[in-house]
Design a protein around this motif. Structure first.
Motif, PDB file in Angstrom:
ATOM      1  N   VAL A 129       8.144  29.633  19.627  1.00  8.02           N
ATOM      2  CA  VAL A 129       7.581  30.700  20.454  1.00  8.02           C
ATOM      3  C   VAL A 129       6.366  30.173  21.215  1.00  8.02           C
ATOM      4  CG1 VAL A 129       6.489  32.968  20.441  1.00  8.02           C
ATOM      5  CG2 VAL A 129       8.410  32.500  18.910  1.00  8.02           C
ATOM      6  N   LEU A 130       6.396  30.341  22.525  1.00 14.35           N
ATOM      7  CA  LEU A 130       5.276  29.934  23.374  1.00 14.35           C
ATOM      8  C   LEU A 130       4.361  31.105  23.714  1.00 14.35           C
ATOM      9  CD1 LEU A 130       7.149  27.587  25.896  1.00 14.35           C
ATOM     10  CD2 LEU A 130       5.991  26.956  23.771  1.00 14.35           C
ATOM     11  N   ALA A 131       4.927  32.314  23.813  1.00 11.86           N
ATOM     12  CA  ALA A 131       4.127  33.490  24.151  1.00 11.86           C
ATOM     13  C   ALA A 131       4.915  34.733  23.749  1.00 11.86           C
ATOM     14  CB  ALA A 131       3.790  33.530  25.638  1.00 11.86           C
ATOM     15  N   GLU A 132       4.193  35.844  23.612  1.00 11.85           N
ATOM     16  CA  GLU A 132       4.812  37.125  23.234  1.00 11.85           C
ATOM     17  C   GLU A 132       4.270  38.222  24.140  1.00 11.85           C
ATOM     18  OE1 GLU A 132       5.040  40.143  19.374  1.00 11.85           O
ATOM     19  OE2 GLU A 132       4.169  38.132  19.170  1.00 11.85           O
ATOM     20  N   LEU A 133       5.167  39.072  24.633  1.00  8.35           N
ATOM     21  CA  LEU A 133       4.772  40.211  25.461  1.00  8.35           C
ATOM     22  C   LEU A 133       4.727  41.480  24.604  1.00  8.35           C
ATOM     23  CD1 LEU A 133       6.962  39.596  28.653  1.00  8.35           C
ATOM     24  CD2 LEU A 133       4.728  38.636  28.078  1.00  8.35           C
ATOM     25  N   GLU A 134       3.980  42.468  25.062  1.00 11.05           N
ATOM     26  CA  GLU A 134       3.897  43.747  24.342  1.00 11.05           C
ATOM     27  C   GLU A 134       5.276  44.420  24.331  1.00 11.05           C
ATOM     28  OE1 GLU A 134       0.908  45.945  26.337  1.00 11.05           O
ATOM     29  OE2 GLU A 134      -0.764  44.720  25.576  1.00 11.05           O
ATOM     30  N   HIS A 135       5.685  44.939  23.154  1.00  8.55           N
ATOM     31  CA  HIS A 135       7.018  45.537  23.048  1.00  8.55           C
ATOM     32  C   HIS A 135       7.055  46.673  22.031  1.00  8.55           C
ATOM     33  CE1 HIS A 135       7.492  43.201  19.300  1.00  8.55           C
ATOM     34  NE2 HIS A 135       6.966  42.194  19.981  1.00  8.55           N
ATOM     35  N   ALA A 136       5.953  47.415  21.882  1.00 10.83           N
ATOM     36  CA  ALA A 136       5.925  48.527  20.935  1.00 10.83           C
ATOM     37  C   ALA A 136       6.951  49.595  21.308  1.00 10.83           C
ATOM     38  CB  ALA A 136       4.522  49.138  20.881  1.00 10.83           C
ATOM     39  N   ASP A 137       7.139  49.874  22.598  1.00 10.75           N
ATOM     40  CA  ASP A 137       8.108  50.868  23.033  1.00 10.75           C
ATOM     41  C   ASP A 137       9.533  50.436  22.703  1.00 10.75           C
ATOM     42  OD1 ASP A 137       7.798  48.760  24.784  1.00 10.75           O
ATOM     43  OD2 ASP A 137       8.337  49.931  26.552  1.00 10.75           O
ATOM     44  N   LEU A 138       9.789  49.178  22.822  1.00 10.13           N
ATOM     45  CA  LEU A 138      11.125  48.675  22.491  1.00 10.13           C
ATOM     46  C   LEU A 138      11.370  48.718  20.986  1.00 10.13           C
ATOM     47  CD1 LEU A 138      11.387  45.609  24.918  1.00 10.13           C
ATOM     48  CD2 LEU A 138      12.342  47.901  25.203  1.00 10.13           C
ATOM     49  N   ASP A 139      10.324  48.495  20.198  1.00 13.38           N
ATOM     50  CA  ASP A 139      10.474  48.606  18.750  1.00 13.38           C
ATOM     51  C   ASP A 139      10.885  50.023  18.360  1.00 13.38           C
ATOM     52  OD1 ASP A 139       9.762  45.967  18.500  1.00 13.38           O
ATOM     53  OD2 ASP A 139       7.650  46.391  18.059  1.00 13.38           O
ATOM     54  N   ALA A 140      10.243  51.032  18.996  1.00 12.95           N
ATOM     55  CA  ALA A 140      10.593  52.427  18.707  1.00 12.95           C
ATOM     56  C   ALA A 140      12.023  52.732  19.143  1.00 12.95           C
ATOM     57  CB  ALA A 140       9.607  53.359  19.410  1.00 12.95           C
ATOM     58  N   MET A 141      12.415  52.206  20.298  1.00 11.33           N
ATOM     59  CA  MET A 141      13.775  52.426  20.766  1.00 11.33           C
ATOM     60  C   MET A 141      14.787  51.797  19.823  1.00 11.33           C
ATOM     61  SD  MET A 141      15.466  51.373  24.433  1.00 11.33           S
ATOM     62  CE  MET A 141      15.330  49.629  24.088  1.00 11.33           C
ATOM     63  N   LEU A 142      14.474  50.604  19.299  1.00  8.57           N
ATOM     64  CA  LEU A 142      15.377  49.940  18.361  1.00  8.57           C
ATOM     65  C   LEU A 142      15.524  50.755  17.093  1.00  8.57           C
ATOM     66  CD1 LEU A 142      17.061  47.523  17.472  1.00  8.57           C
ATOM     67  CD2 LEU A 142      14.957  46.421  16.695  1.00  8.57           C
ATOM     68  N   ALA A 143      14.428  51.294  16.594  1.00 10.21           N
ATOM     69  CA  ALA A 143      14.506  52.117  15.387  1.00 10.21           C
ATOM     70  C   ALA A 143      15.361  53.347  15.620  1.00 10.21           C
ATOM     71  CB  ALA A 143      13.092  52.517  14.942  1.00 10.21           C
ATOM     72  N   SER A 144      15.207  53.968  16.786  1.00  2.25           N
ATOM     73  CA  SER A 144      16.006  55.148  17.104  1.00  2.25           C
ATOM     74  C   SER A 144      17.488  54.807  17.181  1.00  2.25           C
ATOM     75  CB  SER A 144      15.531  55.749  18.432  1.00  2.25           C
ATOM     76  OG  SER A 144      16.364  56.827  18.821  1.00  2.25           O
ATOM     77  N   ARG A 145      17.807  53.681  17.745  1.00  2.00           N
ATOM     78  CA  ARG A 145      19.209  53.299  17.890  1.00  2.00           C
ATOM     79  C   ARG A 145      19.820  52.887  16.549  1.00  2.00           C
ATOM     80  NH1 ARG A 145      19.532  50.185  23.777  1.00  2.00           N
ATOM     81  NH2 ARG A 145      18.933  52.025  25.003  1.00  2.00           N
ATOM     82  N   LYS A 146      19.029  52.375  15.673  1.00  2.00           N
ATOM     83  CA  LYS A 146      19.550  52.095  14.339  1.00  2.00           C
ATOM     84  C   LYS A 146      19.893  53.387  13.601  1.00  2.00           C
ATOM     85  CE  LYS A 146      17.395  47.577  13.545  1.00  2.00           C
ATOM     86  NZ  LYS A 146      16.439  46.803  12.724  1.00  2.00           N
ATOM     87  N   VAL A 147      19.091  54.409  13.808  1.00  2.00           N
ATOM     88  CA  VAL A 147      19.422  55.722  13.233  1.00  2.00           C
ATOM     89  C   VAL A 147      20.715  56.249  13.827  1.00  2.00           C
ATOM     90  CG1 VAL A 147      18.681  58.137  13.066  1.00  2.00           C
ATOM     91  CG2 VAL A 147      17.030  56.285  12.705  1.00  2.00           C
ATOM     92  N   ALA A 148      20.901  56.048  15.131  1.00  2.00           N
ATOM     93  CA  ALA A 148      22.138  56.494  15.781  1.00  2.00           C
ATOM     94  C   ALA A 148      23.350  55.768  15.189  1.00  2.00           C
ATOM     95  CB  ALA A 148      22.044  56.258  17.278  1.00  2.00           C
ATOM     96  N   VAL A 149      23.192  54.530  14.820  1.00  2.00           N
ATOM     97  CA  VAL A 149      24.274  53.781  14.185  1.00  2.00           C
ATOM     98  C   VAL A 149      24.619  54.403  12.829  1.00  2.00           C
ATOM     99  CG1 VAL A 149      24.901  51.571  13.120  1.00  2.00           C
ATOM    100  CG2 VAL A 149      23.825  51.607  15.366  1.00  2.00           C
ATOM    101  N   ALA A 150      23.594  54.749  12.069  1.00  2.00           N
ATOM    102  CA  ALA A 150      23.834  55.359  10.762  1.00  2.00           C
ATOM    103  C   ALA A 150      24.562  56.702  10.913  1.00  2.00           C
ATOM    104  CB  ALA A 150      22.501  55.563  10.038  1.00  2.00           C
ATOM    105  N   LEU A 151      24.143  57.483  11.895  1.00  2.00           N
ATOM    106  CA  LEU A 151      24.806  58.759  12.146  1.00  2.00           C
ATOM    107  C   LEU A 151      26.256  58.557  12.555  1.00  2.00           C
ATOM    108  CD1 LEU A 151      24.740  61.840  12.478  1.00  2.00           C
ATOM    109  CD2 LEU A 151      23.845  61.481  14.808  1.00  2.00           C
ATOM    110  N   ALA A 152      26.510  57.631  13.434  1.00  2.00           N
ATOM    111  CA  ALA A 152      27.869  57.366  13.884  1.00  2.00           C
ATOM    112  C   ALA A 152      28.742  56.870  12.738  1.00  2.00           C
ATOM    113  CB  ALA A 152      27.845  56.333  15.013  1.00  2.00           C
TER     114      ALA A 152
END
Length: 429
Positions: A129-152
């Protein structure tokens, strides 16, 4: 006070004044007899005159000597210490070092930098890893989509259960209908329910697949927030800092940085240089070279002509070439100025010989034959005859010589006939 008057001395008592005057008048200097000079005095005056005339003549000779008898004018060249590669040079070009593998590394997506864990000079491996960008919003979206997987997946399990139950009901209706205990409409209704449950099951399976793909999409979006090293190398520059925004294709502060890190492989360096069209016939791919880097004056690097770029520059009359450095070290890095000496083709085992340092004299300064070779050494505007031992073949009007020469001595080139040991000379401008 009254003015002084001159008068005769008073007369002595009892003496007449006329007698006194007669005595005074008789006082005379007798110049009739010439005074004779001493012989020693005449000799002294003669010697003094000779010395004075000699001194004047000597001073005049010294003052006019250079005009009356000018010293012999000679041309001189210095004895040089260089490598055999330098002496054998066929063509010399200048250029700059660059890495064969160098990249300005940025992100695929725009964002703001949250962390840069490397500094200039850091060595990294491919995938680090050379650098990291801010991605808190994407982390929340990933968590939401994992819940959608469980529901499906839960809905899929329910659909499977219902499908199995409907399949059993249909089999039972078929058995009842065969025994003429049931109606045809009941059988058709059971069949329809079975087909519908199969469709629902396929829909639930597709929903699970879509939810999982959404999770992978979110994970890839988060992965794009990390900037990874594309190859093993060294960080040569940091183009952005923590908190700055970057934009793919950005050119600066107004549009965002385009890259975060410049990465290069410092073990695969080459010289980017130009060769005039007139000299292109003197070089070829694979030709050995010697590379001299201004920042490392005490080292000569072995090189090889890697590529002749098949595109000329008609405005400058040049062709660009790439010379690979075969033995780089940690003191070399991109953008250092370098000089490339193109050497003649060498036999196997001769590459290391080109790095050996030796003392070279101008060929025109070596006089005599065989064991009687000598050269005229200039020191304090006088020449001194020194015996010379040559140890190699002439190369580009230079020849390798042995001691007592160590480099820096001035030798007379093409000396005029009649030059004598210890003679005063004048060096031509």
């Amino acid at each position: 006070m009254s003015p002084t008057s001159t008068s005769a001395p008073p007369a002595r008592p009892g003496v007449k004044a006329s007698s006194v005057r007669d005595e005074l008048g008789s006082l005379r200097i007798d110049r009739s007899k010439a005074r004779k000079s001493s012989p020693l005095a005449l000799l002294a005056w003669l010697l003094l005159g000779i010395v004075i005339i000699g001194a004047i003549a000597a001073a005049g000779f010294v003052a006019l000597k250079d005009r009356l008898f000018p010293p012999t004018t000679v041309t001189v060249e210095s004895v040089r210490v260089m490598t055999l590669g330098q002496a054998q040079t066929e063509l010399t070009c200048t250029g700059y070092l660059e890495s064969r593998w160098q990249a300005a590394v940025g992100a695929k997506v725009p964002g703001r930098i949250s962390e840069i864990p490397v500094e200039e000079g850091t060595q990294v491996k491919a995938g680090d890893v050379l650098a990291e960008l801010e991605h808190a919003d994407l982390d929340a979206m990933l968590a939401s989509r994992k819940v959608a997987v469980a529901l499906a997946e839960a809905q899929l399990a329910e659909a499977k259960f219902n499908a199995e139950q409907v399949e059993r009901d249909y089999a039972r209706e078929q058995d009842v209908f065969k025994r003429n205990a049931g109606t045809k409409s009941a059988l058709e209704k059971s069949r329809t329910a079975r087909d519908a449950s199969k469709s629902i099951l396929q829909a639930r399976e597709a929903s699970v697949a879509a939810a999982k793909n959404a999770v992978r999409e979110a994970e890839e979006s988060i992965r794009n927030m990390f900037i990874y090293a594309p190859f093993d190398g060294t960080v040569v520059t940091k183009d952005a800092e923590k908190g700055e925004s970057i934009m793919p294709g950005g050119m600066g502060a107004s549009s965002g940085r385009g890259s975060v890190i410049t990465l290069a492989k410092l073990d695969e360096l080459e010289v980017d240089t130009d060769v005039k069209e007139d000299y292109l016939a003197q070089i070829h791919k694979g030709q050995p070279t010697e590379v001299v880097v201004d920042a490392v004056p005490d080292r000569r690097y072995r090189g090889e002509l890697r590529e002749i770029i098949p595109m000329g520059d008609r405005t400058r009359g040049i062709v660009k070439v790439k010379v690979a450095i075969l033995n780089p070290d940690e003191r070399l890095f991109p953008e250092l100025s370098a000089t490339v000496n193109f050497l003649p083709d060498q036999k196997e085992g001769e590459a290391s010989l080109s790095e050996r340092k030796a003392v070279f004299a101008p060929l025109a300064a070596i006089q005599g034959e065989g064991s009687e070779k000598f050269a005229w050494v200039v020191n304090d505007n006088r020449v001194r005859k020194v015996a010379v031992t040559t140890t190699g073949e002439p190369e580009d009007n230079l020849i390798e010589i042995a001691s007592p020469f160590t480099g820096g001595e001035s030798l007379v080139t093409s000396p005029p006939p009649g030059l004598k040991d210890g003679e005063q000379i004048q060096v031509a401008e």
